[in-house]
Structure formats: structure tokens, C-alpha cells
Design a protein around this motif. Structure first.
Motif, PDB file in Angstrom:
ATOM      1  N   GLN A 135       0.847  -1.204   0.000  1.00  0.00           N
ATOM      2  CA  GLN A 135       0.000   0.000   0.000  1.00  0.00           C
ATOM      3  C   GLN A 135       0.881   1.252   0.000  1.00  0.00           C
ATOM      4  O   GLN A 135       0.663   2.173  -0.785  1.00  0.00           O
ATOM      5  CB  GLN A 135      -0.934  -0.010   1.227  1.00  0.00           C
ATOM      6  N   ASN A 174      -4.029 -12.019  -8.691  1.00  0.00           N
ATOM      7  CA  ASN A 174      -4.626 -13.202  -9.330  1.00  0.00           C
ATOM      8  C   ASN A 174      -6.054 -13.402  -8.836  1.00  0.00           C
ATOM      9  O   ASN A 174      -6.337 -13.201  -7.651  1.00  0.00           O
ATOM     10  CB  ASN A 174      -3.789 -14.439  -8.995  1.00  0.00           C
ATOM     11  N   SER A 234      -6.321 -16.685  -5.238  1.00  0.00           N
ATOM     12  CA  SER A 234      -5.113 -16.290  -4.515  1.00  0.00           C
ATOM     13  C   SER A 234      -5.109 -16.807  -3.084  1.00  0.00           C
ATOM     14  O   SER A 234      -6.036 -16.531  -2.296  1.00  0.00           O
ATOM     15  CB  SER A 234      -5.022 -14.762  -4.506  1.00  0.00           C
ATOM     16  N   LYS A 240      -7.346  -8.361   6.124  1.00  0.00           N
ATOM     17  CA  LYS A 240      -7.917  -7.628   4.984  1.00  0.00           C
ATOM     18  C   LYS A 240      -9.282  -8.219   4.656  1.00  0.00           C
ATOM     19  O   LYS A 240      -9.382  -9.399   4.316  1.00  0.00           O
ATOM     20  CB  LYS A 240      -6.978  -7.726   3.771  1.00  0.00           C
ATOM     21  N   ASN A 249      -9.781 -11.795  -4.358  1.00  0.00           N
ATOM     22  CA  ASN A 249      -9.304 -10.764  -5.294  1.00  0.00           C
ATOM     23  C   ASN A 249     -10.319 -10.556  -6.408  1.00  0.00           C
ATOM     24  O   ASN A 249     -10.564  -9.428  -6.855  1.00  0.00           O
ATOM     25  CB  ASN A 249      -7.957 -11.160  -5.900  1.00  0.00           C
TER      26      ASN A 249
HETATM   27  N1  BYC Z   1       2.090  -6.254 -10.116  1.00  0.00           N
HETATM   28  O1  BYC Z   1      -1.589 -14.091  -4.776  1.00  0.00           O
HETATM   29  P1  BYC Z   1      -1.529 -12.923  -5.681  1.00  0.00           P
HETATM   30  C1  BYC Z   1      -3.655   2.959  -4.320  1.00  0.00           C
HETATM   31  C2  BYC Z   1       2.228 -10.491  -7.176  1.00  0.00           C
HETATM   32  S1  BYC Z   1      -3.870   1.504  -5.220  1.00  0.00           S
HETATM   33  C3  BYC Z   1       3.157  -6.949  -9.652  1.00  0.00           C
HETATM   34  O2  BYC Z   1      -2.668 -12.723  -6.569  1.00  0.00           O
HETATM   35  P2  BYC Z   1      -2.225 -11.000  -3.760  1.00  0.00           P
HETATM   36  C4  BYC Z   1      -3.337   4.161  -5.086  1.00  0.00           C
HETATM   37  C5  BYC Z   1       1.850 -10.554  -5.712  1.00  0.00           C
HETATM   38  O3  BYC Z   1       2.454  -9.481  -4.976  1.00  0.00           O
HETATM   39  C6  BYC Z   1      -4.109   0.258  -3.975  1.00  0.00           C
HETATM   40  N2  BYC Z   1       3.046  -8.060  -8.881  1.00  0.00           N
HETATM   41  O4  BYC Z   1      -1.293 -11.630  -4.819  1.00  0.00           O
HETATM   42  C7  BYC Z   1      -3.930   4.436  -6.295  1.00  0.00           C
HETATM   43  C8  BYC Z   1       2.379 -11.896  -5.301  1.00  0.00           C
HETATM   44  O5  BYC Z   1       3.770 -11.807  -5.113  1.00  0.00           O
HETATM   45  P3  BYC Z   1       4.499 -12.630  -3.946  1.00  0.00           P
HETATM   46  C9  BYC Z   1      -2.823  -0.358  -3.453  1.00  0.00           C
HETATM   47  C10 BYC Z   1       1.801  -8.498  -8.572  1.00  0.00           C
HETATM   48  O6  BYC Z   1      -1.361 -10.650  -2.618  1.00  0.00           O
HETATM   49  C11 BYC Z   1      -3.584   5.580  -7.002  1.00  0.00           C
HETATM   50  C12 BYC Z   1       2.177 -12.736  -6.567  1.00  0.00           C
HETATM   51  O7  BYC Z   1       2.029 -11.812  -7.639  1.00  0.00           O
HETATM   52  N3  BYC Z   1      -3.062  -1.213  -2.325  1.00  0.00           N
HETATM   53  O8  BYC Z   1      -3.753   2.952  -3.148  1.00  0.00           O
HETATM   54  O9  BYC Z   1      -3.447 -11.786  -3.478  1.00  0.00           O
HETATM   55  C13 BYC Z   1      -2.645   6.476  -6.479  1.00  0.00           C
HETATM   56  C14 BYC Z   1       0.968 -13.639  -6.422  1.00  0.00           C
HETATM   57  O10 BYC Z   1      -0.232 -12.867  -6.570  1.00  0.00           O
HETATM   58  C15 BYC Z   1       0.652  -7.838  -9.020  1.00  0.00           C
HETATM   59  C16 BYC Z   1      -3.105  -2.556  -2.382  1.00  0.00           C
HETATM   60  O11 BYC Z   1      -2.913  -3.158  -3.404  1.00  0.00           O
HETATM   61  C17 BYC Z   1       0.832  -6.676  -9.830  1.00  0.00           C
HETATM   62  N4  BYC Z   1      -0.222  -5.977 -10.294  1.00  0.00           N
HETATM   63  O12 BYC Z   1      -2.768  -9.685  -4.508  1.00  0.00           O
HETATM   64  C18 BYC Z   1      -2.050   6.189  -5.264  1.00  0.00           C
HETATM   65  C19 BYC Z   1      -3.462  -3.282  -1.106  1.00  0.00           C
HETATM   66  N5  BYC Z   1      -0.421  -8.513  -8.567  1.00  0.00           N
HETATM   67  O13 BYC Z   1       4.046 -12.039  -2.646  1.00  0.00           O
HETATM   68  C20 BYC Z   1      -2.394   5.056  -4.550  1.00  0.00           C
HETATM   69  C21 BYC Z   1      -2.408  -4.187  -0.599  1.00  0.00           C
HETATM   70  C22 BYC Z   1       0.025  -9.549  -7.864  1.00  0.00           C
HETATM   71  O14 BYC Z   1       4.063 -14.042  -4.131  1.00  0.00           O
HETATM   72  N6  BYC Z   1      -2.078  -5.258  -1.526  1.00  0.00           N
HETATM   73  N7  BYC Z   1       1.361  -9.551  -7.857  1.00  0.00           N
HETATM   74  O15 BYC Z   1       5.958 -12.372  -4.205  1.00  0.00           O
HETATM   75  C23 BYC Z   1      -2.761  -6.420  -1.665  1.00  0.00           C
HETATM   76  O16 BYC Z   1      -3.766  -6.592  -1.054  1.00  0.00           O
HETATM   77  C24 BYC Z   1      -2.250  -7.505  -2.563  1.00  0.00           C
HETATM   78  O17 BYC Z   1      -0.882  -7.599  -2.366  1.00  0.00           O
HETATM   79  C25 BYC Z   1      -2.505  -7.336  -4.070  1.00  0.00           C
HETATM   80  C26 BYC Z   1      -2.010  -8.611  -4.819  1.00  0.00           C
HETATM   81  C27 BYC Z   1      -3.992  -7.109  -4.287  1.00  0.00           C
HETATM   82  C28 BYC Z   1      -1.728  -6.186  -4.649  1.00  0.00           C
END
Ligand code: BYC
Length: 482
Positions: free
Chosen positions: A121, A309, A312, A324, A365
Motif C-alpha cells: 500500500q 490473481n 489467490s 484484509k 481478489n
Molecule cells: N504487479 O496471490 P496474488 C492505491 C504479485 S492503489 C506486480 O494474486 P495477492 C493508489 C503478488 O504481490 C491500492 N506483482 O497476490 C492508487 C504476489 O507476489 P508474492 C494499493 C503483482 O497478494 C492511485 C504474486 O504476484 N493497495 O492505493 O493476493 C494512487 C501472487 O499474486 C501484481 C493494495 O494493493 C501486480 N499488479 O494480490 C495512489 C493493497 N499482482 O508475494 C495510490 C495491498 C500480484 O508471491 N495489496 N502480484 O511475491 C494487496 O492486497 C495484494 O498484495 C494485491 C495482490 C492485491 C496487490
């Protein structure tokens, strides 16, 4: 617990978390501060750092009167740490610990997972500032320039929000992560930002409006899901961030509305009915509607990748552990544990795109992405209403979710905007009818001539209906003297 309704503005870092009594965290943040200012000056908005900007600064956390407006030079902006008020007796709303008291400290067994969520984030916030840093020099008006800088300083504040949680709750590794957040760079070959869309360029104002409409909306959904967290400091942090986020999407939605308005006005004045008379419309100095559609296709598809994905284990674990939730978890009527429910997921099987029911926990997701698509469609309705009332026969639509994807089920196939699977050859032959071509981008860039006279607007965008904080039309939102 400090009284969270009182914001302390006396120290270096405005806050409502009692930093004055928390010397360790205060010192850590004060140590981090100079690096942040260096980053802001070198990677934040280019060229206008010494000019007073009419900015909103958060001064409270209640629902009304939480911000004040005034002229500030951006490096002097008071980036503070503001949490929404605590809800007394709050319990963990979902997952295996549902009903237990919300955590005020990090649950040891989930420490790594929580840290990863905070870092991802946090990483997006400075990334977007970096992506947008060159836009000031081509602003279509002082009003728009001010909105850009407002979005930028608030993304900076959102970085502070995550850095506070890292510094306060994660000790030494939190400090290291906080430093790394200032070290990575959007689009950098060796040290890129973490998520794909945050390494793309934002080279022009149309891209900026599309980004704030589509990608900030991912921010809204993800923050909405994190606001449900059983880790109470994260929930309170995200709840306050969402207050600011609404303006960012307003900038995108109203920005595109004004582009459409100007285009249809110019078409009418020139007696052009057919929106596909692209060269004639471009000769009027406005953006043709098919190009707007291509930009929407691009930004929507890039943003869908941010949901990860469809299926996930990470998402299942984050939910199960109470970190979350789902978007508006508190408004959903079910068991909030999802151990025996199913959810339909779009998948590709043997050359076809099909719906398949999978255990709901693993499809979170996908569910958040579905909620996002509904929300984005609502925004489009307003653009389309304007098109309809202006009598132009054109509607902006969202492409199929399989279109132009790099992450998830559809990353290995090509489809058209309707979701029909294409061969590589068919994709290569038609992609420029669906995504902006080099010529489209060059045309957009050619329109980006700066307009910096108060009350004046570039010819490709209509003035806004209202000023910021009820200011008059010729208000000088950014003073061009330092
Ligand atoms: N690019 O199990 P998966 C905002 C990686 S925007 C690169 O599906 P997960 C804003 C993933 O990290 C909101 N890599 O992943 C807007 C994982 O890697 P590791 C931002 C990617 O965790 C405008 C692997 O693939 N906040 O605030 O279920 C201006 C397996 O994937 C991507 C958040 O996102 C990608 N697109 O889902 C300013 C909230 N997608 O760990 C600000 C926090 C997946 O196996 N993040 N991977 O090495 C999350 O909740 C989750 O980490 C995600 C990914 C939804 C991003």
C-alpha cells in the motif's frame, strides 16, 4: 490511549496519535523526515515547489469541517499522521478470529503478512507522485494544476500514514521498509515500484484524469478492504485516507467530463455529427471520443492487474487471519468466515472464457475486482449521460475484463474488448483500434500546451462548474511568483 479528536499541530509532524508521548516513534519519524523532504524535492512535482498553492490541509478527523484551505508552498505542507476516531469495543469483523477484540498490537503470527500489505500500500503512494511529476509544466489551467498538486501532497500524506504504522509497530524492519519506500522509483529498471501500473508513465493530462478515475478507484477499493481490518490502527488509518481519496476520483471523473463536454461543443459548433470523423474533430483542437475510449480501455485494463490473481492464497490468508476484509464487509450479510461458500470466477479453459464456482475464500481478489467494475461503471454512467443529452451518438464502455491483461487468468491470451479470444496475428493487426497508438499519443501530447492565466483553460477542456472552496472563476489557484 490519546484523545484522537485533538490534532497536535505544534511539533514537526502534525498528528492525533500522541507522538509527543511516544518518543521512540517520534524520533524515528523525525529521522525519516529529511529523507522524505529530499525525495519530495527531487521526485515530487517538477518546477513549482516555490510557488504558493491553494491547498486543503486536514485539520480534523470528524466528518464535517475536517480540512482548511490556504496558500502553501508544497515543501511546507503539513504532512501529518491522522487516524479516524477509535470505535469503542470494536471486534474483528471477519475470518477465523471474528468476534474477538480488534488488535491494538500486531498479532505475532501474522506479522510478516501485515508488513507486506502495508509496504505494498505504501509503495503505491510515492509511485503515483513520481509518475505525475512532469505534468505541472503542461497544465491546462491553474485550477487543474492546483488539483494535481492537491492529489500529490495527499498521496505524500498517505505514504506518511503507512510509514507511521511501519515505524510504530515493526521496529527495525519497519524502519528499513520505510527507508526502502523512499528508495524505489517508478519505472526504474533496477529499483522499480512494486505493482505494475505504478511503473507506467503518466505523460499527459488525459492519462492523469484516466489514472485518477481508474487507478485511484483501485485505491478506494483496497483501502475499503483494509479499513475493515481487525488490526485496528490500520483500519483507522485507512478510514481517514478514504476521506481524502474521494477528491482524487472527483478530479478524474470531472476531468474526463470536461474533456467530453469540450469535444461535443466543438463538434456541434463545426456541424460534425459523426464521432468517427477523427481527423476533422482533431483539427478543432479537441480530443475525439474514440481516442478517449482507447485511453479508458488502457487504464481500466492496467488497473485490473492491481487486483492480483483471481484465485489467490495470499488473499485467502489475509482474510482468514482478519487482516484484509471485503469491500464494505460490514454491510455484507453472511457468516464473514467463508469456509463453505463458493464464488463464480471467470477463467479460461481450452480456448474459451467460462465461469467456474470456486471456494469463496480463494476468490477474494476476484470479488474485490467485481466490486470495482461495478463502481467504475457507475462513474461511466455520468459521462454517458452527458453524451446522450448532447445528442452525440457515442457511449464510453468498459472493455471485457480479459482484455489486455498481464496478471491473472488472462495474462497469456489476447482478446478484443468484447472478450473474444484472438490469435497473436489478429491481436497485432487490431490492437491499435483498441489501445492508443503512437499517433494517438502524439496527438494528445501536441495539445498539452500550458495555460497559466487565472480563469483561462486550454481549448481541449471545458472550465469546471464550480471553483475550489467556492472561489470565483478567475481565482489564481497557484501564484506564479515565489
Ligand atoms: N504487479 O496471490 P496474488 C492505491 C504479485 S492503489 C506486480 O494474486 P495477492 C493508489 C503478488 O504481490 C491500492 N506483482 O497476490 C492508487 C504476489 O507476489 P508474492 C494499493 C503483482 O497478494 C492511485 C504474486 O504476484 N493497495 O492505493 O493476493 C494512487 C501472487 O499474486 C501484481 C493494495 O494493493 C501486480 N499488479 O494480490 C495512489 C493493497 N499482482 O508475494 C495510490 C495491498 C500480484 O508471491 N495489496 N502480484 O511475491 C494487496 O492486497 C495484494 O498484495 C494485491 C495482490 C492485491 C496487490
Amino acid at each position: 490511549m490519546p484523545d484522537s479528536t485533538i490534532i497536535d499541530y505544534d511539533g514537526l509532524i502534525p498528528n492525533n496519535v500522541g507522538l509527543n508521548e511516544d518518543l521512540r516513534v517520534r524520533k524515528a519519524l523525525e529521522t525519516w523526515h529529511p529523507g522524505y523532504i529530499d525525495w519530495w524535492k527531487s521526485m515530487g512535482p517538477e518546477g513549482f515547489q516555490d510557488f504558493p498553492v491553494f491547498l486543503r490541509t486536514a485539520i480534523g478527523v470528524g466528518s464535517d469541517g475536517w480540512a482548511k484551505y490556504g496558500f502553501v508552498k508544497m515543501p511546507d505542507y503539513r504532512w501529518g499522521i491522522l487516524l479516524a476516531p477509535a470505535v469503542e469495543g470494536r471486534t474483528i469483523p471477519f475470518g477465523a478470529h471474528k468476534g474477538e477484540p480488534a488488535w491494538q498490537e500486531v498479532p505475532g503470527e501474522y506479522r510478516a503478512m501485515l508488513r507486506r500489505l502495508l509496504v505494498i500500500q505504501g509503495d503505491t503512494e510515492p509511485a503515483s507522485v513520481e509518475q505525475q511529476r512532469h505534468l505541472g509544466s503542461t497544465t491546462p489551467s491553474l485550477y487543474d494544476m492546483r488539483n494535481l498538486f492537491q492529489v500529490n501532497v495527499e498521496e505524500g500524506r498517505h505514504l506518511w500514514a503507512m510509514v507511521y504504522l511501519l515505524q510504530k509497530y515493526f521496529g527495525r524492519d519497519g524502519r528499513e521498509e520505510a527507508d526502502d519506500l523512499l528508495r524505489r522509483r517508478s519505472g526504474h529498471q533496477d529499483t522499480p515500484r512494486m505493482l505494475g501500473a505504478f511503473n507506467e508513465r503518466t505523460p499527459d493530462w488525459l492519462s492523469f484524469f484516466m489514472f485518477t478515475f481508474f487507478t485511484d478507484r483501485d485505491g478506494k477499493m483496497q483501502l475499503g478492504a483494509l479499513a475493515q481490518s481487525g488490526f485496528d490502527p490500520l483500519s483507522r488509518t485507512c478510514r481517514f485516507m478514504l476521506t481524502e481519496e474521494a477528491h482524487h476520483m472527483f478530479v478524474g471523473e470531472s476531468g474526463i467530463t470536461r474533456v467530453i463536454q469540450r469535444t461535443v461543443e466543438a463538434m456541434k459548433a463545426a456541424g460534425i455529427d459523426d464521432p468517427y470523423e477523427i481527423e476533422r474533430i482533431r483539427a478543432l483542437g479537441v480530443i475525439d471520443l474514440p481516442t478517449l475510449q482507447k485511453k479508458a480501455n488502457l487504464h481500466f485494463s492496467l488497473t485490473l492487474d492491481l487486483f492480483g490473481n483471481e484465485i489467490s492464497t495470499n488473499a485467502a490468508n489475509a482474510f482468514n487471519s482478519g487482516l484484509k476484509g471485503r469491500y464494505r464487509e460490514d454491510k455484507i450479510d453472511d457468516d464473514h468466515q467463508l469456509t463453505s461458500s463458493f464464488y463464480p470466477v471467470l477463467r479460461q479453459r481450452d480456448g474459451a472464457i467460462i465461469n467456474e464456482d470456486v471456494p469463496e475464500l480463494s476468490a477474494l481478489n476476484m470479488r474485490l475486482r467485481d466490486d470495482y467494475v461495478v463502481d467504475a461503471n457507475d462513474g461511466l454512467t455520468r459521462w454517458n449521460r452527458l453524451l446522450k443529452t448532447s445528442g452525440v451518438n457515442f457511449q464510453i464502455t468498459l472493455p471485457h475484463v480479459a482484455f489486455n491483461r498481464r496478471i491473472g487468468e488472462f495474462n497469456a491470451i489476447h482478446t478484443d474488448t468484447q472478450g473474444n479470444i484472438l490469435t497473436n496475428e489478429a491481436w497485432e493487426a487490431t490492437k491499435e483500434t483498441m489501445l492508443p497508438s503512437t499517433a494517438d499519443n502524439e496527438f494528445i501530447i501536441s495539445l498539452m500546451q500550458p495555460v497559466r492565466e487565472p480563469g483561462q483553460y486550454a481549448g481541449w477542456i471545458a472550465p469546471p462548474r464550480y471553483g475550489i472552496d467556492n472561489m470565483p472563476g478567475d481565482f489564481e489557484y497557484v501564484r506564479m511568483t515565489s
